[in-house]
Design a protein around this motif. Structure first.
Motif, PDB file in Angstrom:
ATOM      1  N   ALA A   1      -5.469   0.125  -0.982  1.00 61.58           N
ATOM      2  CA  ALA A   1      -6.888   0.507  -0.824  1.00 61.58           C
ATOM      3  C   ALA A   1      -7.422   0.249   0.579  1.00 61.58           C
ATOM      4  N   ASN A   2      -6.735  -0.574   1.341  1.00 61.29           N
ATOM      5  CA  ASN A   2      -7.210  -0.913   2.689  1.00 61.29           C
ATOM      6  C   ASN A   2      -6.620   0.007   3.763  1.00 61.29           C
ATOM      7  N   GLY A   3      -5.760   0.940   3.372  1.00 57.66           N
ATOM      8  CA  GLY A   3      -5.209   1.892   4.334  1.00 57.66           C
ATOM      9  C   GLY A   3      -6.183   3.035   4.559  1.00 57.66           C
ATOM     10  N   PRO A   4      -5.902   3.904   5.522  1.00 58.42           N
ATOM     11  CA  PRO A   4      -6.855   4.986   5.818  1.00 58.42           C
ATOM     12  C   PRO A   4      -7.092   5.929   4.647  1.00 58.42           C
ATOM     13  N   THR A   5      -6.072   6.250   3.886  1.00 59.74           N
ATOM     14  CA  THR A   5      -6.291   7.085   2.701  1.00 59.74           C
ATOM     15  C   THR A   5      -6.921   6.260   1.587  1.00 59.74           C
ATOM     16  N   GLY A   6      -6.468   5.015   1.460  1.00 57.31           N
ATOM     17  CA  GLY A   6      -6.984   4.144   0.402  1.00 57.31           C
ATOM     18  C   GLY A   6      -8.478   3.901   0.519  1.00 57.31           C
TER      19      GLY A   6
ATOM     20  N   LEU B   1       9.248  -1.239   0.569  1.00 55.52           N
ATOM     21  CA  LEU B   1       7.938  -1.419  -0.067  1.00 55.52           C
ATOM     22  C   LEU B   1       7.685  -0.396  -1.176  1.00 55.52           C
ATOM     23  N   TYR B   2       8.021   0.872  -0.907  1.00 53.51           N
ATOM     24  CA  TYR B   2       7.688   1.914  -1.892  1.00 53.51           C
ATOM     25  C   TYR B   2       8.383   1.637  -3.220  1.00 53.51           C
ATOM     26  N   SER B   3       9.689   1.384  -3.154  1.00 52.75           N
ATOM     27  CA  SER B   3      10.424   1.181  -4.403  1.00 52.75           C
ATOM     28  C   SER B   3      10.120  -0.187  -5.017  1.00 52.75           C
TER      29      SER B   3
ATOM     30  N   ALA C   1      -3.551  -9.179  -3.444  1.00 56.28           N
ATOM     31  CA  ALA C   1      -2.223  -9.159  -4.081  1.00 56.28           C
ATOM     32  C   ALA C   1      -1.231  -8.548  -3.111  1.00 56.28           C
ATOM     33  N   ASP C   2      -0.007  -9.001  -3.224  1.00 56.75           N
ATOM     34  CA  ASP C   2       1.097  -8.377  -2.482  1.00 56.75           C
ATOM     35  C   ASP C   2       1.894  -7.566  -3.494  1.00 56.75           C
ATOM     36  N   ALA C   3       2.089  -6.296  -3.184  1.00 57.13           N
ATOM     37  CA  ALA C   3       2.742  -5.402  -4.151  1.00 57.13           C
ATOM     38  C   ALA C   3       4.160  -5.844  -4.480  1.00 57.13           C
ATOM     39  N   THR C   4       4.749  -6.650  -3.626  1.00 58.77           N
ATOM     40  CA  THR C   4       6.117  -7.091  -3.909  1.00 58.77           C
ATOM     41  C   THR C   4       6.127  -8.425  -4.663  1.00 58.77           C
TER      42      THR C   4
ATOM     43  N   VAL D   1      -6.882  -3.204  -4.159  1.00 61.57           N
ATOM     44  CA  VAL D   1      -5.849  -4.215  -3.925  1.00 61.57           C
ATOM     45  C   VAL D   1      -5.437  -4.193  -2.454  1.00 61.57           C
ATOM     46  N   THR D   2      -5.395  -5.385  -1.862  1.00 59.69           N
ATOM     47  CA  THR D   2      -5.028  -5.524  -0.457  1.00 59.69           C
ATOM     48  C   THR D   2      -4.459  -6.925  -0.249  1.00 59.69           C
ATOM     49  N   ARG D   3      -3.687  -7.080   0.825  1.00 71.61           N
ATOM     50  CA  ARG D   3      -3.275  -8.434   1.215  1.00 71.61           C
ATOM     51  C   ARG D   3      -4.339  -9.065   2.098  1.00 71.61           C
ATOM     52  N   HIS D   4      -5.319  -8.278   2.527  1.00 74.83           N
ATOM     53  CA  HIS D   4      -6.341  -8.759   3.471  1.00 74.83           C
ATOM     54  C   HIS D   4      -7.734  -8.483   2.911  1.00 74.83           C
TER      55      HIS D   4
ATOM     56  N   VAL E   1      -1.427   4.100  -3.196  1.00 77.70           N
ATOM     57  CA  VAL E   1      -1.296   4.726  -1.870  1.00 77.70           C
ATOM     58  C   VAL E   1      -0.690   3.703  -0.903  1.00 77.70           C
ATOM     59  N   LEU E   2       0.210   2.887  -1.443  1.00 73.72           N
ATOM     60  CA  LEU E   2       0.904   1.902  -0.615  1.00 73.72           C
ATOM     61  C   LEU E   2       1.657   2.607   0.488  1.00 73.72           C
ATOM     62  N   GLY E   3       1.714   1.984   1.654  1.00 76.66           N
ATOM     63  CA  GLY E   3       2.479   2.597   2.731  1.00 76.66           C
ATOM     64  C   GLY E   3       2.854   1.608   3.800  1.00 76.66           C
TER      65      GLY E   3
HETATM   66  N1  LIG Z   1       1.426   9.251   7.439  1.00 75.50           N
HETATM   67  C1  LIG Z   1       1.705  10.445   6.933  1.00 75.50           C
HETATM   68  O1  LIG Z   1       1.697  11.468   7.623  1.00 75.50           O
HETATM   69  C2  LIG Z   1       2.020  10.559   5.460  1.00 75.50           C
HETATM   70  C3  LIG Z   1       2.445  11.789   4.946  1.00 75.50           C
HETATM   71  C4  LIG Z   1       2.644  11.921   3.562  1.00 75.50           C
HETATM   72  C5  LIG Z   1       2.429  10.846   2.724  1.00 75.50           C
HETATM   73  N2  LIG Z   1       2.044   9.642   3.254  1.00 75.50           N
HETATM   74  C6  LIG Z   1       1.792   8.527   2.327  1.00 75.50           C
HETATM   75  O2  LIG Z   1       0.387   8.438   2.137  1.00 75.50           O
HETATM   76  C7  LIG Z   1       0.048   7.116   1.724  1.00 75.50           C
HETATM   77  C8  LIG Z   1      -1.169   6.634   2.507  1.00 75.50           C
HETATM   78  O3  LIG Z   1      -0.877   6.639   3.884  1.00 75.50           O
HETATM   79  P1  LIG Z   1      -1.952   6.015   4.910  1.00 75.50           P
HETATM   80  O4  LIG Z   1      -1.464   6.369   6.276  1.00 75.50           O
HETATM   81  O5  LIG Z   1      -3.315   6.398   4.520  1.00 75.50           O
HETATM   82  O6  LIG Z   1      -1.849   4.449   4.638  1.00 75.50           O
HETATM   83  P2  LIG Z   1      -0.864   3.339   5.268  1.00 75.50           P
HETATM   84  O7  LIG Z   1      -1.169   3.098   6.705  1.00 75.50           O
HETATM   85  O8  LIG Z   1       0.535   3.689   4.927  1.00 75.50           O
HETATM   86  O9  LIG Z   1      -1.394   2.023   4.538  1.00 75.50           O
HETATM   87  C9  LIG Z   1      -1.298   1.785   3.187  1.00 75.50           C
HETATM   88  C10 LIG Z   1      -1.713   0.356   2.857  1.00 75.50           C
HETATM   89  O10 LIG Z   1      -0.628  -0.240   2.120  1.00 75.50           O
HETATM   90  C11 LIG Z   1      -0.916  -1.615   2.084  1.00 75.50           C
HETATM   91  N3  LIG Z   1       0.306  -2.404   1.945  1.00 75.50           N
HETATM   92  C12 LIG Z   1       1.409  -2.388   2.724  1.00 75.50           C
HETATM   93  N4  LIG Z   1       2.302  -3.300   2.288  1.00 75.50           N
HETATM   94  C13 LIG Z   1       1.727  -3.903   1.207  1.00 75.50           C
HETATM   95  C14 LIG Z   1       2.141  -4.908   0.304  1.00 75.50           C
HETATM   96  N5  LIG Z   1       3.329  -5.531   0.424  1.00 75.50           N
HETATM   97  N6  LIG Z   1       1.293  -5.267  -0.707  1.00 75.50           N
HETATM   98  C15 LIG Z   1       0.083  -4.688  -0.839  1.00 75.50           C
HETATM   99  N7  LIG Z   1      -0.360  -3.721  -0.007  1.00 75.50           N
HETATM  100  C16 LIG Z   1       0.447  -3.337   0.986  1.00 75.50           C
HETATM  101  C17 LIG Z   1      -1.608  -1.970   3.393  1.00 75.50           C
HETATM  102  O11 LIG Z   1      -2.794  -2.687   3.099  1.00 75.50           O
HETATM  103  P3  LIG Z   1      -2.993  -4.281   3.407  1.00 75.50           P
HETATM  104  O12 LIG Z   1      -2.352  -4.539   4.743  1.00 75.50           O
HETATM  105  O13 LIG Z   1      -4.471  -4.451   3.413  1.00 75.50           O
HETATM  106  O14 LIG Z   1      -2.340  -5.017   2.305  1.00 75.50           O
HETATM  107  C18 LIG Z   1      -1.939  -0.602   4.001  1.00 75.50           C
HETATM  108  O15 LIG Z   1      -3.258  -0.533   4.472  1.00 75.50           O
HETATM  109  C19 LIG Z   1       1.306   6.282   1.914  1.00 75.50           C
HETATM  110  O16 LIG Z   1       1.944   6.148   0.676  1.00 75.50           O
HETATM  111  C20 LIG Z   1       2.173   7.141   2.827  1.00 75.50           C
HETATM  112  O17 LIG Z   1       3.548   6.908   2.655  1.00 75.50           O
HETATM  113  C21 LIG Z   1       1.827   9.477   4.601  1.00 75.50           C
END
Ligand SMILES: NC(=O)c1ccc[n+]([C@@H]2O[C@H](COP(=O)([O-])OP(=O)(O)OC[C@H]3O[C@@H](n4cnc5c(N)ncnc54)[C@H](OP(=O)(O)O)[C@@H]3O)[C@@H](O)[C@H]2O)c1
Length: 232
Positions: A8-13, A81-83, A48-51, A30-33, A69-71
């Motif tokens: 939720a803390n990412g740009p899409t989230g 992380l994804y899996s 929470a940490d997703a792992t 949900v966020t680590r921060h 929307v973890l990434g």
């Molecule tokens: N970039 C692209 O062009 C692209 C293209 C297609 C699909 N996608 C997918 O679209 C989704 C969103 O992308 P995005 O660029 O908006 O976001 P993102 O930068 O990938 O960030 C997603 C968030 O995941 C959280 N995260 C990472 N590790 C974590 C963990 N261990 N536990 C809990 N949270 C964790 C982080 O939040 P915290 O640090 O606050 O925990 C981070 O803000 C992702 O799944 C990405 O793979 C991206």
């Protein structure tokens, strides 16, 4: 609906959280921060940490649906992380009796994905970005998709193209499988993920979403998303 958003803390989230609240959902972000997410009416911020299965289980408890929307950033290092994160989410959902799961995926994880017929795509984008730095991210996205399909939950995988920031939600296109296109606006991606919670479309399907209006040029996209990441 009580919706838990991982990432939720990412740009899409962040966009997804605002859209879900506007749609009247109760949201657990949900966020680590947790300090990074400002308070809003209807919003609960969960650290929470997703792992970490324990914190994931606590985050999922009492919800009706989970959207992930973890990434992680592109890296040549192995990515898990994804899996691993999605495996924790699936286990927690089964334990807590939560059935609806919507997961952000990427079109580039589909070996058949072809974003564009332009020579630039096949001669520059594929070899320089998708087959090299993106490879470990896409490998782990494939492991994630396999786990989601085997979960037994009511899942939807939503694959996006290359994400960019836009002024708002547009008339985005949705198809089954992977989208044929280069770009998806984050606002459209969020809207499409959210729409799955209210959709009549049967669960257990993989769909693609792409944006056709006001898409960036490839040089502009490389500048904003790869070089000048502060603009992400
Ligand atoms: N970039 C692209 O062009 C692209 C293209 C297609 C699909 N996608 C997918 O679209 C989704 C969103 O992308 P995005 O660029 O908006 O976001 P993102 O930068 O990938 O960030 C997603 C968030 O995941 C959280 N995260 C990472 N590790 C974590 C963990 N261990 N536990 C809990 N949270 C964790 C982080 O939040 P915290 O640090 O606050 O925990 C981070 O803000 C992702 O799944 C990405 O793979 C991206």
């Amino acid at each position: 609906m009580r919706v838990v958003i991982f990432g939720a803390n990412g740009p899409t989230g962040r966009l997804l959280t605002v859209q879900a609240l506007a749609a009247g959902h109760q949201v657990a972000a949900v966020t680590r921060h947790p300090g990074d997410i400002p308070p809003r009416v209807g919003l609960r911020v969960v650290q929470a940490d997703a792992t970490d299965p324990g914190t994931v289980s606590a985050a999922v408890a009492g919800s009706d649906a989970v959207v992930s929307v973890l990434g992680v950033p592109y890296s040549r290092r192995p990515v898990s992380l994804y899996s691993a994160g999605t495996a924790s989410i699936i286990t927690a959902m089964r334990d807590k009796g939560v059935r609806r799961l919507v997961v952000a995926g990427t079109a580039a994880a589909d070996p058949g994905y072809h974003g564009s017929d332009s020579p630039f795509f096949s001669r520059v984008m594929e070899p320089l970005f998708m087959r090299r730095p993106g490879r470990t991210v896409y490998d782990d996205n494939r492991r994630m998709e396999t786990a989601v399909r085997a979960s037994g939950l009511d899942w939807t995988i939503v694959r996006a193209c290359w994400l960019f920031n836009s002024a708002g939600i547009s008339d985005y296109l949705v198809c089954e499988g992977s989208p044929h296109g280069m770009f998806t606006a984050r606002a459209d991606f969020a809207a499409c993920l959210l729409a799955q919670l209210a959709s009549d479309r049967p669960a257990r399907v993989t769909i693609g979403v792409r944006t056709v209006a006001a898409t960036p040029s490839i040089p502009a996209q490389i500048w904003h998303q790869v070089i000048n990441k502060k603009n992400k």
